[in-house]
Design a protein around this motif. Structure first.
Motif, PDB file in Angstrom:
ATOM      1  N   LEU A   7      63.648 -43.726   8.605  1.00  0.00           N
ATOM      2  CA  LEU A   7      64.909 -43.288   9.820  1.00  0.00           C
ATOM      3  C   LEU A   7      64.379 -44.177  11.027  1.00  0.00           C
ATOM      4  O   LEU A   7      63.540 -44.582  11.085  1.00  0.00           O
ATOM      5  N   ASP A   8      65.547 -44.696  11.513  1.00  0.00           N
ATOM      6  CA  ASP A   8      65.368 -45.844  12.469  1.00  0.00           C
ATOM      7  C   ASP A   8      66.806 -45.299  13.550  1.00  0.00           C
ATOM      8  O   ASP A   8      67.493 -46.020  13.326  1.00  0.00           O
TER       9      ASP A   8
ATOM     10  N   PRO B  83      73.794 -44.250   7.824  1.00  0.00           N
ATOM     11  CA  PRO B  83      73.223 -42.840   7.809  1.00  0.00           C
ATOM     12  C   PRO B  83      71.812 -42.989   8.395  1.00  0.00           C
ATOM     13  O   PRO B  83      71.475 -41.899   9.319  1.00  0.00           O
ATOM     14  N   HIS B  84      70.808 -43.629   7.761  1.00  0.00           N
ATOM     15  CA  HIS B  84      69.623 -43.463   8.228  1.00  0.00           C
ATOM     16  C   HIS B  84      69.196 -43.973   9.839  1.00  0.00           C
ATOM     17  O   HIS B  84      68.186 -43.741  10.398  1.00  0.00           O
TER      18      HIS B  84
ATOM     19  N   CYS C 142      73.618 -38.124   7.046  1.00  0.00           N
ATOM     20  CA  CYS C 142      72.974 -38.327   8.461  1.00  0.00           C
ATOM     21  C   CYS C 142      72.142 -37.038   8.577  1.00  0.00           C
ATOM     22  O   CYS C 142      72.320 -36.107   8.171  1.00  0.00           O
ATOM     23  N   PHE C 143      71.192 -37.373   9.602  1.00  0.00           N
ATOM     24  CA  PHE C 143      70.106 -36.009   9.866  1.00  0.00           C
ATOM     25  C   PHE C 143      70.980 -35.375  11.028  1.00  0.00           C
ATOM     26  O   PHE C 143      71.407 -35.786  12.121  1.00  0.00           O
ATOM     27  N   THR C 144      71.215 -34.147  10.604  1.00  0.00           N
ATOM     28  CA  THR C 144      72.013 -33.115  11.146  1.00  0.00           C
ATOM     29  C   THR C 144      71.542 -32.199  12.074  1.00  0.00           C
ATOM     30  O   THR C 144      70.625 -31.449  11.425  1.00  0.00           O
ATOM     31  N   ILE C 145      71.880 -32.137  13.371  1.00  0.00           N
ATOM     32  CA  ILE C 145      71.333 -31.203  14.043  1.00  0.00           C
ATOM     33  C   ILE C 145      72.223 -30.104  14.644  1.00  0.00           C
ATOM     34  O   ILE C 145      73.410 -30.418  15.000  1.00  0.00           O
ATOM     35  N   GLY C 146      71.934 -29.083  14.538  1.00  0.00           N
ATOM     36  CA  GLY C 146      72.857 -27.968  14.942  1.00  0.00           C
ATOM     37  C   GLY C 146      72.457 -27.276  16.071  1.00  0.00           C
ATOM     38  O   GLY C 146      71.196 -27.306  16.660  1.00  0.00           O
ATOM     39  N   VAL C 147      73.522 -26.665  16.985  1.00  0.00           N
ATOM     40  CA  VAL C 147      73.240 -25.962  17.982  1.00  0.00           C
ATOM     41  C   VAL C 147      74.084 -24.655  18.189  1.00  0.00           C
ATOM     42  O   VAL C 147      75.113 -24.619  17.776  1.00  0.00           O
ATOM     43  N   THR C 148      73.364 -23.478  18.314  1.00  0.00           N
ATOM     44  CA  THR C 148      74.180 -22.127  18.160  1.00  0.00           C
ATOM     45  C   THR C 148      74.748 -21.968  19.674  1.00  0.00           C
ATOM     46  O   THR C 148      74.130 -21.096  20.430  1.00  0.00           O
ATOM     47  N   THR C 149      75.668 -22.489  20.023  1.00  0.00           N
ATOM     48  CA  THR C 149      76.576 -22.317  21.364  1.00  0.00           C
ATOM     49  C   THR C 149      77.530 -21.229  21.304  1.00  0.00           C
ATOM     50  O   THR C 149      78.010 -20.918  22.249  1.00  0.00           O
TER      51      THR C 149
ATOM     52  N   ILE D 286      59.640 -43.152  13.311  1.00  0.00           N
ATOM     53  CA  ILE D 286      58.320 -43.288  12.812  1.00  0.00           C
ATOM     54  C   ILE D 286      58.286 -44.251  11.635  1.00  0.00           C
ATOM     55  O   ILE D 286      57.597 -45.446  11.497  1.00  0.00           O
ATOM     56  N   VAL D 287      59.153 -43.750  10.700  1.00  0.00           N
ATOM     57  CA  VAL D 287      59.183 -44.518   9.506  1.00  0.00           C
ATOM     58  C   VAL D 287      60.443 -45.385   9.383  1.00  0.00           C
ATOM     59  O   VAL D 287      61.622 -44.882   9.508  1.00  0.00           O
ATOM     60  N   LYS D 288      60.331 -46.657   9.477  1.00  0.00           N
ATOM     61  CA  LYS D 288      61.501 -47.485   9.412  1.00  0.00           C
ATOM     62  C   LYS D 288      62.095 -47.840   8.051  1.00  0.00           C
ATOM     63  O   LYS D 288      61.136 -48.042   7.016  1.00  0.00           O
ATOM     64  N   ALA D 289      63.402 -47.753   7.822  1.00  0.00           N
ATOM     65  CA  ALA D 289      63.898 -48.043   6.353  1.00  0.00           C
ATOM     66  C   ALA D 289      64.077 -49.474   6.218  1.00  0.00           C
ATOM     67  O   ALA D 289      63.958 -50.360   7.045  1.00  0.00           O
TER      68      ALA D 289
END
Length: 246
Positions: free
Chosen positions: A19-20, A179-180, A200-207, A243-246
């Motif tokens: 991921l970058d 995506p990364h 994609c790395f997907t982040i949810g928020v419970t609004t 931290i980890v580069k693609a």
């Protein structure tokens, strides 16, 4: 599951080598604005005026689809009617009027903090929404001055709304990102499905009323209780995600 385990799981199911993160693809309603309570009221009013039985909860679940898609689906299942594109546009105009009559939706608490944290970290902020509600879209520049770039994808730009990944794929293409390199910030199951399907790395928020478990089930990699909690977590999270580069 720890954050590192969550990241490892993401890399495993996507096949990404690393991921970058350099861009955030951000939904509008329910993320930037506390507007879903108004949208659901307007949708129910439109449907009931046309003899279609429904509840507000149904429209929380449908958030992310374009207005035309929702109208065509609900009229087909609720009234047995096949709605044309022109009819859908006209009906959406009525729904828009009902929405405006409810007054301005407030900015979501914590939304500005999230955008500021992303900007501070050098992460591009890209609006990706299924909304065709110009009253909301026109407010972005005023309410979030200097926090968004010119790149955006709205319901006017796509043929298929969420949960189809088209909105996020189009956002990545416009920004020349892979995506990364992207995180998705969403509050609805269909949006989480779309972000997940886009890779994609997907982040949810419970609004809203939809619980954490439903966002995780839909494909969110992480879920935060609200935008303030996400804002507080973002600096460390972005470091962990790069931290980890693609």
């Amino acid at each position: 599951m720890t954050l590192q385990q969550t990241i490892a799981e993401y890399l495993k199911y996507t096949g990404q080598k690393g991921l970058d993160i350099s861009a955030a693809l951000i939904d509008c309603d329910g993320v930037l604005y506390d507007s879903m309570k108004y949208h659901t009221q307007a949708w129910v009013k439109l449907m009931k005026k046309n003899g279609i039985k429904c509840t507000r909860d149904e429209f929380y679940e449908l958030e992310g689809m374009t207005g035309s898609e929702i109208i065509k689906m609900k009229f087909k299942t609720g009234a047995g009617k096949n709605i044309t594109d022109d009819e859908a546009r006209a009906l959406y105009g009525v729904k828009t009027r009902y929405f405006r009559e409810l007054g301005e939706a407030p900015v979501m608490p914590g939304a500005v903090r999230v955008l500021e944290a992303l900007k501070e970290a050098g992460v591009d902020r890209i609006l990706v929404t299924g909304s065709q509600q110009d009253t909301i879209l026109e407010r972005i520049e005023k309410d979030f001055t200097g926090l968004f770039g010119e790149i955006k994808v709205t319901g006017h730009d796509v043929r298929k709304g969420k949960p189809n990944p088209e909105p996020y794929l189009k956002g990545m293409a416009k920004a020349d990102k892979k995506p990364h390199q992207c995180i998705v910030i969403e509050n609805a199951p269909l949006g989480c499905q779309a972000g997940h399907a886009a890779g994609c790395f997907t982040i949810g928020v419970t609004t809203g009323p939809i619980p954490e478990k439903d966002l995780l089930k839909a494909g969110a990699d992480l879920v935060y209780k609200n935008m303030d909690e996400l804002a507080a977590a973002l600096p460390a999270l972005l470091v962990a995600l790069s931290i980890v580069k693609a």
